[in-house]
Structures are given as C-alpha cells and as structure tokens.
Design an enzyme around this catalytic site. Structure first.
Site, PDB file in Angstrom:
ATOM      1  N   HIS A  32    -100.777  -4.835  23.964  1.00  0.00           N
ATOM      2  CA  HIS A  32    -100.685  -3.345  23.801  1.00  0.00           C
ATOM      3  C   HIS A  32    -101.101  -2.836  22.311  1.00  0.00           C
ATOM      4  O   HIS A  32    -101.716  -1.770  22.351  1.00  0.00           O
ATOM      5  CB  HIS A  32     -99.360  -2.804  23.903  1.00  0.00           C
ATOM      6  CG  HIS A  32     -98.466  -2.956  25.192  1.00  0.00           C
ATOM      7  ND1 HIS A  32     -97.847  -1.858  25.909  1.00  0.00           N
ATOM      8  CD2 HIS A  32     -98.647  -3.864  26.173  1.00  0.00           C
ATOM      9  CE1 HIS A  32     -97.389  -1.985  26.831  1.00  0.00           C
ATOM     10  NE2 HIS A  32     -97.811  -3.379  27.029  1.00  0.00           N
ATOM     11  N   ASN A 388    -106.731  -6.856  28.917  1.00  0.00           N
ATOM     12  CA  ASN A 388    -107.724  -7.092  27.646  1.00  0.00           C
ATOM     13  C   ASN A 388    -108.536  -8.025  27.828  1.00  0.00           C
ATOM     14  O   ASN A 388    -109.815  -8.104  27.364  1.00  0.00           O
ATOM     15  CB  ASN A 388    -106.903  -7.204  26.356  1.00  0.00           C
ATOM     16  CG  ASN A 388    -106.044  -6.001  26.078  1.00  0.00           C
ATOM     17  OD1 ASN A 388    -106.504  -4.856  26.105  1.00  0.00           O
ATOM     18  ND2 ASN A 388    -104.670  -6.003  25.526  1.00  0.00           N
ATOM     19  N   GLU A 392    -112.851  -8.062  27.680  1.00  0.00           N
ATOM     20  CA  GLU A 392    -113.654  -8.585  26.767  1.00  0.00           C
ATOM     21  C   GLU A 392    -114.710  -9.589  27.310  1.00  0.00           C
ATOM     22  O   GLU A 392    -115.843  -9.667  26.905  1.00  0.00           O
ATOM     23  CB  GLU A 392    -112.547  -9.601  25.761  1.00  0.00           C
ATOM     24  CG  GLU A 392    -111.874  -8.473  24.985  1.00  0.00           C
ATOM     25  CD  GLU A 392    -110.693  -9.482  24.182  1.00  0.00           C
ATOM     26  OE1 GLU A 392    -110.569 -10.487  24.251  1.00  0.00           O
ATOM     27  OE2 GLU A 392    -109.880  -8.670  23.311  1.00  0.00           O
ATOM     28  N   ASP A 408    -100.024  -7.077  36.561  1.00  0.00           N
ATOM     29  CA  ASP A 408    -101.082  -6.461  36.940  1.00  0.00           C
ATOM     30  C   ASP A 408    -102.193  -7.703  37.258  1.00  0.00           C
ATOM     31  O   ASP A 408    -103.176  -7.294  37.870  1.00  0.00           O
ATOM     32  CB  ASP A 408    -101.544  -5.530  36.154  1.00  0.00           C
ATOM     33  CG  ASP A 408    -102.238  -6.136  34.923  1.00  0.00           C
ATOM     34  OD1 ASP A 408    -101.227  -6.729  34.191  1.00  0.00           O
ATOM     35  OD2 ASP A 408    -102.992  -5.701  34.124  1.00  0.00           O
TER      36      ASP A 408
END
Length: 500
Positions: A32, A388, A392, A408
């Site tokens: 987060h 994330n 990336e 997720d």
C-alpha cells in the site's frame, strides 16, 4: 491565439494545484505504501500541489529508522511530507478480534483527526483526503472535517469491477456455484461489461469455503468501502492505465461518476537511479537489503539468463515449498535470484537454503525489485502476482510466471496469461505447493525458443512501450492527475457551501 489560450489554461491549472493539499493515508504495509507514496509525489511534482503521506506509526518508524521512535515526528523528503497516525498499539500487529478492531478504529479516527487539525494549524489546511482501499475510517474523518474523500484503488480496474458487482447483486450467483467437485472452480462467471471469468480467477475472499479472521476482516472492510462509494460518490483513482485495462475502465463508468486511471504507480527509472539518499529513494523498503551485492551478482550474468523469484512482502515459506523451489531452480540449470524474507522464516527453511550453490544462484532477504527487473540479465519473473509486482514487471518488459495465492492475485494471473499474454500460469498442487516439476516445465516454456515464448517476450516489450506512453509528459497519466485535482477542488467548494 490557441497557444496563448493553452498557456492561460495551464497557468490556471497550476494555480489550482497550489491551492490543493492532499492528505494521502495508506495502510501500513509495503504493497500500500509504495503506490500511495508514488501518487503523492506525482501530485506534488506534476500538479504543483502540497501532499502529505500518513501511515501507521509502526510503519513510519520502519520507513525512517534514523528519526527515532517518536509517533509525532514529521519528516520531509523535499517534495512531500510524512506524518504518522496511531492505532493505539503501534506495534505493527494485526487486529485480534472484533473488540480490538473497534478500539483501533477509534484510535485511528482520533489520531487522523488530530493530523488534519495539526496541518491546518501550521498553515497547510487539507483540501482533500485520499486513502488506499480497506480504510473506511478515513471517510469518517473526512466527513467530520467537511472534506472531500477520494479512494485510491491499488488493484486492477478489473478487480474493482468484480468487487462492485459482488456487492451489487452478483454475490449470490458466485456463491451458488460452490460445490464439492473440482470442476466448479472452472465454471464461468459473467459480470456486466467484462469478459467471462472462471470462478477460480475471482478474488479468493469470494470463493473460500472457510474464511479465516483475516479474510473476514478484509471482506468486511471492502463491503464498508463500497457502501461508502455508493452513498457518497467519491472520486476513485485506479492504479492502472487505459492501454492496459480499457475494457474494465469502460465497464465501471456506468456505476461510478468520477474514475481516473492514474497508473502505473511505478516511479520512473531515472528517479530510481539518481536518488541521493534513503529519504529520496523512489521506493520505500520496510525490510533491510544489500543492494550492492545483488546488483554486482546480476552484472556478472548473461543477458536475459536470470530467473528472478519473489513472492512479495507477506507470504511465508513452508519447508516443503522452499525445498520444491530450490530443487526446481537447481534442476532448471539457469542462474537465479531468489528473495526469501528472514522475518517469520522457520529454522527448517534456513537449513534448506544452505544448499544454495553460489555459482548457480543467489538468495537475498530483500532487494530493490524495480532495479532488479530493469536489469538486462533478468529473463523472467516468478511472481505471486501482487499488483505492484505485476506493474513493475510490465514497466520493465519482463515476462512472468504467475503463481497466485490469495486476494486479487488469481485475477492478476488471469490478466497476465489470458488478457495481455505476457506470461504463463503455474498451478499449485492439492496442498497449495508449487512443485519442482511444475516450476521447471513452466520456466522451460517461458524462457525457451518456442513460438509461444517468443510471442510472450514480444508482448511484454510492447506493453512496456504502452506503459511508457502512459507516463510520458502531457500523457494520459498527467492529464488524469490534473483533472482529478480540478475535480477535488470543485468537491471541496461544494462541501463548504453545504456546510454554510
């Protein structure tokens, strides 16, 4: 004349930006904090706004260990400020039971309210509060202070659509498809605006037969979040870009008034490479790492030869899982860089890792993942499919071996393999373990010379270029941020009028 009008328009936007102060509140975990920090810095840099990032006191201490243990200390990196808030315990532990959650929520409310008052008293009044998902208490603070609230959705837009429909009439449809047969996992679920999905691709909180306390807590927080979205119609920012999820972004528009794609929330590589000190680092690291040894080892490897494997900041390894991965990597015969955090690592896992042969691979506790993925020696990324990590890899053009676990991640694995075709998925066995045979066979497919592997690498490079276009100067990301800033000020003026 048109040029003069454009200049006046830009000057007007800059003036609005200078009047804006965003208090960005992030849940205090790695996944987060980094996208929240990237967003705050972009608001300050691109929009000319004031931005403050607030995380829990325990995470704030880990971000700035040299600043002591004070819960009150404000830190600045020269672009944005950082102010912690307190959950009443400040020890980094997860809530334990409903009573503990209620106490911490009340403490969070009081502490964040004090942060808002403190900023106003210092001549930096907040004009909009913004929070990462699973933090409905931030909405309560915003209401208390008459401030607009924006939600920062740090998962894919496809998952946003899925959650929306789960809480708006499709939850029972998904639940009815549960059964004892393994075939139920492959039954299709059709949601408005999306392509058909397998039930096994859905967020795990929807399909778990028995939920633990953590899953129940997260699902309840998400339920509250979508109730807030339904009632208050806040701005929603999504960490994605149009070229990546155009279908999902269009699918959510009939249900939410103001949705802005503001991704990918991956700092530009030039910022990453030219950081001067830890306070200016492009990414936040809550774990210690030795970057020099890692990068020197990568420098010694051939181009696109290295298998990079990391399952993120939360997953812990069992002894069997560590053994299966180690033997699989050794059987594959390619150089590998493997991240295994020491925090929470069992002694038997340490014993297993002693078998790593230095000439073949390297095991590190943590690394600067964006730098690693951008290194020319890395040929693929074995990932848990956290969003994330996925972004990336996309920004770096690295093919992925998707090994999802929870939340997720199964949906992200579906997007990687089926929608974007930039990777392949590995299946776990009945005990949830990635076996050595599965690891080797999937990696041989991904890094080999077959027509499919060549196409995957080409797709990954193409998607990298689309990501670069999204973050380019005057590109879609910048336009979305400027539109968001303008809309947030409109909402602030409306809130003030309703109060007066």
């Amino acid at each position: 004349m048109a040029l003069a009008n454009d200049e006046n328009h830009n000057n007007g936007e800059q003036e609005q930006g200078r009047r804006s102060h965003f208090l960005v509140v992030a849940y205090g975990i790695q996944g987060h904090i980094n996208p929240a920090r990237t967003l705050a810095r972009r608001l300050a840099r691109i929009g000319g706004c004031t931005a403050t990032l607030s995380v829990s006191a325990s995470s704030h201490r880990r971000m700035f260990p040299s600043h002591g243990s004070s819960c009150e200390e404000e830190v600045s990196d020269g672009l944005i400020s950082y102010i912690p808030f307190s959950d009443g315990k400040d020890d980094g532990s997860w809530p334990n039971g409903s009573e503990d959650r209620a106490r911490r929520r009340e403490a969070n409310f009081r502490s964040l309210s004090a942060v808002v008052d403190r900023l106003a008293a210092s001549g930096r009044p907040v004009t909009c509060m913004l929070c990462t998902l699973s933090m409905p208490v931030v909405g309560e603070v915003a209401r208390e202070h008459g401030l607009p609230i924006a939600i920062y959705w740090i998962q894919p837009a496809t998952v946003l659509v899925t959650y929306y429909h789960y809480f708006h009439g499709h939850g029972e449809l998904i639940a009815q498809q549960q059964g004892s047969s393994n075939s139920t996992q492959d039954q299709q679920v059709t949601l408005p605006g999306l392509r058909p999905l397998r039930r096994s691709d859905m967020p795990t909180f929807f399909t778990e037969k028995t939920q633990d306390d953590l899953s129940k807590m997260i699902l309840q927080a998400m339920r509250e979040l979508f109730e807030q979205i339904e009632q208050e119609k806040p701005i929603v920012l999504v960490n994605t870009f149009d070229a990546l999820e155009d279908v999902a972004l269009k699918a959510i528009q009939p249900y939410m008034d103001d949705v802005f794609a503001v991704g990918p929330a991956v700092p530009p590589l030039d910022e990453l490479l030219h950081q001067k000190d830890a306070s200016e680092a492009a990414q936040v690291h809550l774990f210690k790492h030795d970057e020099k040894d890692c990068m020197e080892w990568l420098d010694a490897q051939l181009e696109k030869s290295v298998v990079y494997l990391s399952f993120g900041s939360l997953l812990a390894y069992t002894k069997r899982q560590a053994e299966e991965i180690l033997h699989g990597l050794q059987d594959l015969g390619r150089p590998y860089l493997w991240v295994v955090r020491k925090e929470g690592r069992a002694e038997e896992v340490d014993l297993c890792l002693r078998d790593v042969k230095a000439e073949r691979g390297m095991v590190v506790e943590w690394c600067d993942q964006q730098k690693v993925l951008s290194h020319p020696s890395v040929g693929c990324f074995v990932t848990h499919c956290g969003w994330n990590s996925t972004l990336e890899a996309i920004v770096s053009g690295v093919p992925m071996l998707a090994v999802p676990s929870w939340s997720d991640q199964p949906m992200n694995a579906y997007l990687i393999e089926e929608e974007w075709r930039v990777g392949v998925r590995a299946e776990r066995d009945a005990e949830g373990v990635l076996t050595r045979d599965e690891l080797v066979s999937r990696l041989e497919l991904l890094m080999g010379g077959s027509e499919r592997s060549v196409q995957i690498r080409a797709n990954a490079q193409s998607l990298k270029e689309r990501a670069q276009e999204a973050v380019a100067t005057h590109g879609p990301l910048e336009r979305s941020l400027r539109s968001f800033i303008n809309k947030s000020l409109q909402n602030l003026n409306q809130s003030r009028k309703s109060i007066s």
